[in-house]
Motif scaffolding. Structure first.
Motif, PDB file in Angstrom:
ATOM      1  N   SER C  73       0.815  -1.215   0.000  1.00 46.33           N
ATOM      2  CA  SER C  73       0.000   0.000   0.000  1.00 46.33           C
ATOM      3  C   SER C  73       0.847   1.263   0.000  1.00 46.33           C
ATOM      4  N   ALA C 133      -1.459  15.549   1.132  1.00 46.18           N
ATOM      5  CA  ALA C 133      -1.210  14.118   1.304  1.00 46.18           C
ATOM      6  C   ALA C 133      -2.477  13.373   0.909  1.00 46.18           C
ATOM      7  N   GLY C 134      -2.393  12.058   0.956  1.00 48.63           N
ATOM      8  CA  GLY C 134      -3.532  11.255   0.550  1.00 48.63           C
ATOM      9  C   GLY C 134      -4.749  11.491   1.423  1.00 48.63           C
ATOM     10  N   ALA C 135      -4.560  11.444   2.732  1.00 50.46           N
ATOM     11  CA  ALA C 135      -5.689  11.632   3.634  1.00 50.46           C
ATOM     12  C   ALA C 135      -6.302  13.014   3.435  1.00 50.46           C
ATOM     13  N   GLU C 138      -8.425  12.831   0.432  1.00 51.08           N
ATOM     14  CA  GLU C 138      -9.699  12.151   0.707  1.00 51.08           C
ATOM     15  C   GLU C 138     -10.693  13.129   1.320  1.00 51.08           C
ATOM     16  N   HIS C 166      -8.426   1.484   3.698  1.00 51.62           N
ATOM     17  CA  HIS C 166      -7.349   2.089   4.480  1.00 51.62           C
ATOM     18  C   HIS C 166      -7.966   2.933   5.591  1.00 51.62           C
ATOM     19  N   THR C 168      -7.411   5.766   6.756  1.00 54.90           N
ATOM     20  CA  THR C 168      -7.665   7.185   6.508  1.00 54.90           C
ATOM     21  C   THR C 168      -9.050   7.396   5.915  1.00 54.90           C
ATOM     22  N   ASP C 239     -10.113   5.999  -3.997  1.00 59.19           N
ATOM     23  CA  ASP C 239      -8.871   6.167  -3.243  1.00 59.19           C
ATOM     24  C   ASP C 239      -7.732   5.749  -4.164  1.00 59.19           C
ATOM     25  N   ALA C 241      -4.547   6.175  -3.935  1.00 59.63           N
ATOM     26  CA  ALA C 241      -3.206   5.897  -3.429  1.00 59.63           C
ATOM     27  C   ALA C 241      -2.645   4.678  -4.155  1.00 59.63           C
ATOM     28  N   ASN C 263      -1.946   9.715  -4.663  1.00 60.47           N
ATOM     29  CA  ASN C 263      -0.777   9.948  -3.822  1.00 60.47           C
ATOM     30  C   ASN C 263       0.435  10.091  -4.740  1.00 60.47           C
ATOM     31  N   HIS C 265       3.238  10.845  -3.935  1.00 60.86           N
ATOM     32  CA  HIS C 265       4.387  10.267  -3.228  1.00 60.86           C
ATOM     33  C   HIS C 265       4.358   8.748  -3.269  1.00 60.86           C
ATOM     34  N   LYS C 266       3.465   8.183  -4.015  1.00 65.61           N
ATOM     35  CA  LYS C 266       3.520   6.735  -4.240  1.00 65.61           C
ATOM     36  C   LYS C 266       3.666   6.517  -5.744  1.00 65.61           C
TER      37      LYS C 266
ATOM     38  N   TYR D  84      10.008   5.206   4.459  1.00 65.84           N
ATOM     39  CA  TYR D  84       8.591   5.446   4.678  1.00 65.84           C
ATOM     40  C   TYR D  84       8.399   5.869   6.135  1.00 65.84           C
ATOM     41  N   CYS D 301      -1.954  10.785   8.124  1.00 67.03           N
ATOM     42  CA  CYS D 301      -1.138   9.581   7.950  1.00 67.03           C
ATOM     43  C   CYS D 301       0.242  10.080   7.545  1.00 67.03           C
ATOM     44  N   THR D 302       0.470  10.313   6.253  1.00 67.66           N
ATOM     45  CA  THR D 302       1.690  10.995   5.830  1.00 67.66           C
ATOM     46  C   THR D 302       1.645  12.424   6.361  1.00 67.66           C
TER      47      THR D 302
HETATM   48  C1  LIG Z   1      -4.879   2.993   0.260  1.00 64.07           C
HETATM   49  C2  LIG Z   1      -4.411   4.226   0.916  1.00 64.07           C
HETATM   50  N1  LIG Z   1      -5.227   5.265   1.065  1.00 64.07           N
HETATM   51  C3  LIG Z   1      -4.848   6.405   1.653  1.00 64.07           C
HETATM   52  C4  LIG Z   1      -3.593   6.558   2.134  1.00 64.07           C
HETATM   53  C5  LIG Z   1      -3.267   7.828   2.863  1.00 64.07           C
HETATM   54  O1  LIG Z   1      -2.297   8.601   2.192  1.00 64.07           O
HETATM   55  P1  LIG Z   1      -1.383   9.594   3.015  1.00 64.07           P
HETATM   56  O2  LIG Z   1      -0.496   8.799   3.871  1.00 64.07           O
HETATM   57  O3  LIG Z   1      -0.625  10.353   1.981  1.00 64.07           O
HETATM   58  O4  LIG Z   1      -2.254  10.504   3.812  1.00 64.07           O
HETATM   59  C6  LIG Z   1      -2.678   5.512   1.993  1.00 64.07           C
HETATM   60  C7  LIG Z   1      -1.287   5.600   2.438  1.00 64.07           C
HETATM   61  O5  LIG Z   1      -0.904   5.671   3.518  1.00 64.07           O
HETATM   62  C8  LIG Z   1      -3.106   4.322   1.378  1.00 64.07           C
HETATM   63  O6  LIG Z   1      -2.266   3.312   1.245  1.00 64.07           O
END
Ligand SMILES: Cc1ncc(COP(=O)(O)O)c(C=O)c1O
Ligand SMILES: Cc1ncc(COP(=O)(O)O)c(C=O)c1O
Lengths: 487, 422, 487, 422
Positions: C73, C133-135, C138, C166, C168, C239, C241, C263, C265-266, D84, D301-302
């Motif tokens: 992930s 960031a991802g969260a 979202e 996930h 988040t 999502d 990511a 994301n 960063h992924k 990470y 999270c990040t």
């Molecule tokens: C499936 C999934 N959704 C959301 C996230 C949240 O992203 P972030 O860590 O950038 O907030 C992640 C990663 O941690 C993820 O793997």
């Protein structure tokens, strides 16, 4: 864990990295006779693999950035990270050496100012910044001295070198066509003036001296030595790799030296790079100036220029104007430190060496009375009865997370352990190192085998250098290729 | 620490200095903060003119090439940058293995048996090779054939004057006193030499053949080892190093196995520990100054290790096919450019019959004026060679242009356009 | 070896670094009432000590640059080093966000082009690049959906989230004021469509879906799911990511998604930084565009500008325009890869995951039938009888020089071991990793205690997280200071 | 690998995709070489104007400051940059210890008990703090006092609209529904607020006091913990990060120990191994999304770990005395500049009675024309604030100037000179 060679990881047939296309009409019509038949067997790896390969190699190195590196005669002081950034400025890194002078005024001014600063530190009249390293500087200086004598119609064929001198001194003299005559050291570790006197004659072109010498001792008789050398018409040459004790304290020029080389990659804090690049500028007194390599950098009002028109010059000792990127770093160091900072650095270096020397009393032999200057030489001969040698102590230190001091140099000290802490180490680090040496000495006495088996905590154990030199393997060869290139 | 030493100040430790030499004050400005230091250096950097890579057509031994970001990422690692020469092998495997790989890369590139750990630059590498030959043959003359880079020649002469051997020019001079015949490929003017013929002649007289090569060209051109050379040297700046106003660059030397013990400088070899694990050590040190002192093969101690590391990353990034492509693109662009320049009025090929790689001499009217105009257009034009050949009128109006993969077609167009202006 | 805290190494009274003087007349006449009474107890260390401190800390980290980092992930692909250099260009790094638009046309164009490229990849109509960031993405997307419903006069209060999602996802929904309703997974690891159907209603604002889901499985019924969700007037949220399997393969927009976060960063290869900074752009379909955060970047002929005048916008989700430095890197990645390269990357990622999955057959349980997409989830429950848990396997891998997969996520798989190899690993690396897992599984069977005692080769052994959370010590305190800040 | 899987192509692995969604071709240009990629990005970078640090007088939340080279040297280490979030503690001690040190540094700076591992930026940090207060007090209103950065306020409102709480303005609004009173110090216009009074009022009503601070100012100004604040947040860009067109920067949050379990995001704590060796782990994770899901304190999270590392290096480089000096130099230069600007004809202090730190509002005629002239002289002049206050005529001609240690006296002279031109 060891790391395979890049060649061993190579993946045959891997696509090369994306590169620009020619995008012109002209074909590749190089005639066959000039064309390469077999492509070089370079490794075929992707960018991520390459980076990982080198990152892993990096992690197999001890470095001054991470650990105490008390390597005597090497002045492993802290290399300011700012200077790395500055040397990479496009206004420095992207200059072509054959750009018109009008377009490189900043670079020329930097060279000019650096020369002035180094003259201030050494008491010399002019410097050349061309030489690429210390040994290159030594040889350059000797070529200048040689040219000077020749210009006076003298073909002097000898160069005097103390037995404590760094190996590059006699090697440079020989490379310059001189016969090397060794001068003995006195029991207290300084030039034996009587021996020197006996060897001085009209055949002598120069005496090469290191001061403080490689034992870390200041040559007390330096003024007398200078007089003697000059008395026979010879020149006194200063190996300034070891200037770290003297900045702002005293100047080679004031001691009577006629020529000096400096190791900017030691005293002036440019990183050593695992064996270079460095820079070995050479300074000379007035009467040797005409013989400096060309071009020199000159100033005319606000304008800086290269002077190629120097008929008595020995010529060039390398292409272009020196290791400019290294010179930029050294100049930045001088600007940041200033006169006050450089003098303080030397005082601190002397203090650190004497402190560490004191801390090692009782652990190792200290064959010469102190105080020392910026470094000192101990001897591990007190461990010989236990069957433990200087090299064992060195390897033991590696296992404790320190780099080892210089061992077996200078040659005149048996089981020499040459230690130079530099001014940028803290007392806490010196104490930790001293504690480690004491611990290892106790181990040597109690369990000598343990020490002889070291290192055990590094990617490889003690490597058999003798076997390696007996049947040298100096390169990778593809498996099954005809023969190996053992000489 | 003073207290531990029982002294009041560091002055008390300087007892051995004659008072007469003790300096009052170092005559330099006071130190400055990091901010001010950076500002001072930036001011100097800003007083230099930086030409865009793609608009730089001047070579003469230093070239703009694409440098993969990987190079900087590796050489800026402090583990590499702040280590010393790897005296303690077990704690220096990173540096040692990197050098071993470098030695292999250079040996492969030159198609010779072994290479050393690096030298200062191409010019000193050539001088070292000449001295190898002088010692190996016991002879006292070195013959230079063709257009050798004038600065390399000057350096060679400087070493010869010290060491006591003589430099002579042209194949006519080859004879039984000849230790080596030296030839540069491509030569200073960019032209291709017949290295095989030169090497053949050298060997007939019992001399060594020394070739000074452009490492990038070896992606396309026959390497020294395929041409009968005994020693190859060269300048490695093009292998991942910026021009940096002429240094630090990278000298390299490779040779046939018979000559390995004559090599100057450091050599890294394979070794094993008691458990049979492979590692690398400095080896054949009996050639070197710290063991052999005045009988050493050279005085080299610090060499150009970090530059060699850059070259290793560069060559590993390209791989065999990538290197070939870089060489080929350079070749083809240079030839396309040459055709177009030669077609301009008042411009002609200086040596129309001679093949070249990616640098070529052009004869033209109004050299200075044309270069000035190029400069105004942001272009660093070719290199006028007259200053090195004051006695050669046929080279008076000759300018050397080079072309690499960084000079894109639009840059070529611009160059030709400005050169073509009346 | 562990490293003391910078605070513990602090040398009281050390002179501060050289800094500029004020060089102006004005005194420091700040009235007392605004003046700080006690200076902060920052460490006092010299520059060399600081660098050495952090270099040593660096050497205590595993990183993707040096090792295989199969963290499920997290898409720990290779981060091109070029992009680091580009993000540092003064023309990017030195821009003030409030410079006039005319002076930042290049930056705005980059944002504009990046938005277009991400729209091409996702099939969305517009994107915002603001989220950090991802969260954050979202939550931004849910805010947009919320604003959309509100604009239509509907206050929908539920968000559906699969139990495999996930963490988040539910957290973002809650942060946005929604009630989270969990949707069950079927035994084969996909959304249980019947359960979904039962939970859909006019109260539902959106379904948050990950596809491939966190088990690495593609939601086969995606078209039906989309129809169901849209049928109740809810929005389908993606999502992204986990987009690494889909670039150039299929687009969320074509599957019926209305909003997407990515994301960078992924999937887009910007480095993760040990926990950020990242970037979580959000793309939406036409009917959601009015609600995007402001400003948006717009183009008028050759000119780019910021459009603040968006009355329906949810406002801002952060200051300025996003994590610009991260966006530069992602854009460089897209330029270098191109459409062809991105598609190939996804194909390679899928291949690597399936290959590694195959190689692990027999070592770990694979509870869901394959093929998988870019990642897969194994279970270590086969080791439970030996008293060995997923965490033990993870620590064992650390000792063998690998980072560990994600463990205990997704929550619906017992003893989950979630593995994502990415496209930038070589087969040799995958094989070495698989061999290591097989070896550890054998160890688990033969000598379970051994595995439970791991790691043994790292600077510290297994740390007691339970005790740490029971009496948390969250900061250094000077020795002897009153009390400690335990909550 | 295909062979090992017994499939002919990767397509055979994509069996679960409905054919209808399979894409033919990704509509993007083909890839480019590293050289061309770099050229493309450099072209874009070249189309932005870079003002010299010393000539930049615009702040408004983002400032030029001297960044020690040590910062870049540390954060560019791939061991930090390509790790990470430190889930496997034993293999991530570098990151974990660095965060633990960061938490301590921020706690010390703010004079509060604990700080978290970082947040996205100052604006979101403020929103998170407001939500902490809302949850902690169970109340539904947040009062903003004084000039809060307009973008921070907009972000706060965006979070409030989702989460369901109300933003009110001015101390008059404080009451028993107030969860928190928020104040920025110095405020958006650079003016100093009376934080102690604000905190006192908040506490009298049972609300929390949240202060948004400028971390550099804390070298000189009374920190939140000395003023009665319960939570401090702020933007850490000034602690070693470049402006970078607005990000990535660094949010931080610190609080009194009673509130620690309400903190959003990551927290690192001390832990021990079986041998008693100290290490660091992510802790109190029961607050977090991956454990608590919809009941987590936040969705973070990040976060901005690498930026926090930069800040740690920066603060450690300066030390307490260095930080004080940087703050003092900024203060003194800003005050010197303010005096000189206010003395110019047509220029006056906008709030003459209010003290400030290093940024101050100036009211002037001809705002646009003056800024244009400054631009022509290479100066990035102050920030006109009118666009954020369309209904506040008294702020129409107000421009915010800031001054830091990078604006040397000569830069001040130039600014004043150009501003003074008729
Ligand atoms: C499936 C999934 N959704 C959301 C996230 C949240 O992203 P972030 O860590 O950038 O907030 C992640 C990663 O941690 C993820 O793997
Ligand atoms: C005393 C002394 N002289 C000369 C040298 C030679 O300098 P370099 O290695 O730069 O050639 C050294 C260093 O190795 C040295 O320590």
């Amino acid at each position: 864990m060891t790391e395979p060679l890049s060649f061993e990881k190579s993946r045959a047939g891997l696509a090369p990295p994306r590169l620009p296309e020619a995008e012109v009409e002209a074909p590749d019509d190089l005639p066959e006779r000039w064309r390469r038949r077999n492509p070089p067997r370079l490794p075929q790896l992707s960018e991520p693999e390459i980076l990982r390969h080198y990152h892993r190699l990096a992690s197999m190195n001890y470095s001054a950035a991470e650990r105490f590196y008390p390597l005597g005669s090497c002045t492993m002081k802290y290399n300011p990270v700012l200077n790395e950034q500055l040397a990479r400025l496009p206004g420095f890194a992207e200059l072509h050496p054959y750009q018109d002078e009008e377009t490189v005024q900043g670079a020329l001014e930097l060279l000019w100012q650096l020369e002035r600063a180094l003259c201030a530190v050494t008491g010399m009249d002019r410097m050349t910044l061309q030489p690429a390293a210390g040994a290159h500087g030594e040889w350059t200086a000797l070529r200048i001295v040689q040219a000077y004598h020749r210009a006076r119609g003298e073909e002097r064929d000898q160069v005097l070198v103390p037995d404590s001198a760094h190996g590059t001194n006699p090697a440079s003299a020989a490379l310059c066509g001189f016969t090397v005559v060794e001068v003995r050291s006195s029991p207290e570790g300084r030039v034996d003036v009587a021996d020197l006197r006996g060897k001085l004659s009209g055949r002598v072109a120069a005496l090469m001296l290191t001061n403080p010498n490689t034992l870390g001792l200041f040559e007390r008789d330096i003024l007398e030595i200078a007089e003697l050398v000059h008395g026979v018409g010879a020149k006194l040459y200063y190996d300034g790799a070891n200037l770290n004790a003297l900045m702002g304290i005293c100047r080679p020029g004031d001691m009577g030296f006629d020529a000096v080389h400096l190791n900017l990659h030691k005293t002036f804090a440019t990183p050593h790079g695992g064996g270079g690049p460095g820079a070995g500028p050479v300074g000379v007194r007035r009467e040797l100036v005409p013989f400096l390599p060309r071009p020199t950098v000159e100033r005319d009002g606000d304008r800086f220029f290269l002077d190629h028109d120097r008929p008595a010059s020995i010529g060039r000792v390398r292409s272009f104007y020196g290791n400019f990127g290294v010179l930029v770093r050294a100049f930045a160091y001088i600007v940041a430190m200033g006169g006050d900072g450089l003098a303080q650095a030397s005082l601190d270096a002397v203090l650190a060496a004497n402190y560490l020397r004191r801390r090692l009393e009782g652990a190792l032999d200290l064959p010469h009375p102190g105080p020392c200057m910026h470094e000192f030489v101990a001897s591990a001969r007190n461990l010989t009865p236990h069957g433990v040698r200087a090299v064992d102590l060195a390897k033991g230190l590696l296992d404790l997370g320190f780099y080892a001091p210089t061992v077996y140099f200078p040659l005149i000290v048996p089981e020499a352990v040459m230690i130079e802490p530099t001014e940028t180490e803290t007392r806490a680090t010196l104490d930790a190192f001293a504690d480690a040496v004491h611990e290892l000495v106790r181990t040597a006495q109690a369990r000598p085998d343990d020490l002889r088996s070291r290192p055990l905590r590094l990617p490889v154990g003690r490597l058999d250098e003798v076997a390696a030199a007996r049947r040298p393997v100096l390169r990778w060869m593809p498996a099954g290729s005809e023969g190996d290139p053992r000489p | 620490m003073l207290r531990a030493l029982g002294v009041g100040s560091v002055e008390d430790l300087l007892v051995d200095l004659p008072p007469a030499v003790r300096l009052d004050r170092l005559d330099l400005p006071p130190g400055s903060s990091e901010l001010e230091t950076a500002a001072c250096l930036r001011r100097l950097a800003a007083r230099n003119r930086v030409y865009e890579d793609r608009l730089c057509f001047r070579g003469g031994g230093v070239y703009r090439r694409f440098i993969p970001a990987a190079v900087q990422a590796v050489i800026s690692r402090p583990e590499f940058a702040t280590a010393y020469t790897p005296y303690q092998a077990e704690a220096s495997q990173g540096t040692l293995q990197a050098i071993f790989e470098f030695q292999t890369l250079i040996a492969e590139l030159t198609a010779l048996d072994v290479a050393n750990a690096s030298l200062y630059d191409g010019a000193t590498a050539l001088a070292e090779a000449a001295m190898m030959a002088v010692v190996h043959t016991g002879r006292s003359q070195v013959v230079v054939e063709g257009y050798l880079h004038p600065e390399y020649e000057e350096v060679l002469r400087c070493y010869a004057a010290g060491r006591g051997f003589v430099i002579r020019a042209g194949l006519e001079a080859v004879g039984e006193d000849t230790a080596a015949v030296v030839v540069q490929q491509p030569n200073f003017l960019g032209l291709l030499e017949d290295v095989e013929e030169v090497a053949g002649l050298a060997h007939r007289w019992g001399a060594l053949a020394v070739v000074c090569v452009d490492p990038i060209s070896l992606g396309l051109l026959a390497p020294p080892g395929e041409c009968g050379a005994d020693i190859a040297v060269g300048e490695g700046q093009q292998l991942g190093l910026p021009p940096s106003f002429g240094g630090p660059h990278l000298g390299f030397v490779a040779c046939r196995r018979e000559l390995v013990r004559r090599l100057p400088g450091r050599l890294v070899g394979q070794a094993f520990d008691a458990q049979g694990r492979r590692g690398f050590v400095l080896t054949l040190t009996a050639r070197e100054q710290h063991i052999r002192r005045e009988r050493a093969t050279s005085n080299i101690c610090t060499n150009h290790s970090l530059c060699a590391l850059a070259a290793s990353v560069y060559l590993t990034y390209l791989g065999p096919e990538g290197l070939r492509r870089v060489a080929e693109v350079s070749f083809r662009r240079a030839h396309a450019l040459a055709e177009r320049l030669w077609a301009l009025p008042g411009v002609e090929a200086a040596f129309p019959a001679r093949p070249f790689f990616n640098e070529f001499p052009v004869r033209m009217f109004h050299v200075e004026q044309r270069l000035r105009r190029l400069g105004e257009a942001g272009i660093l034009g070719g290199l006028p060679v007259a200053r090195w050949y004051p006695d050669r009128p046929e080279l008076r109006d000759v300018v050397l242009f080079c072309c690499t993969e960084v000079n894109d077609p639009a840059a070529l167009d611009l160059l030709v356009e400005v050169m073509g202006r009346a």
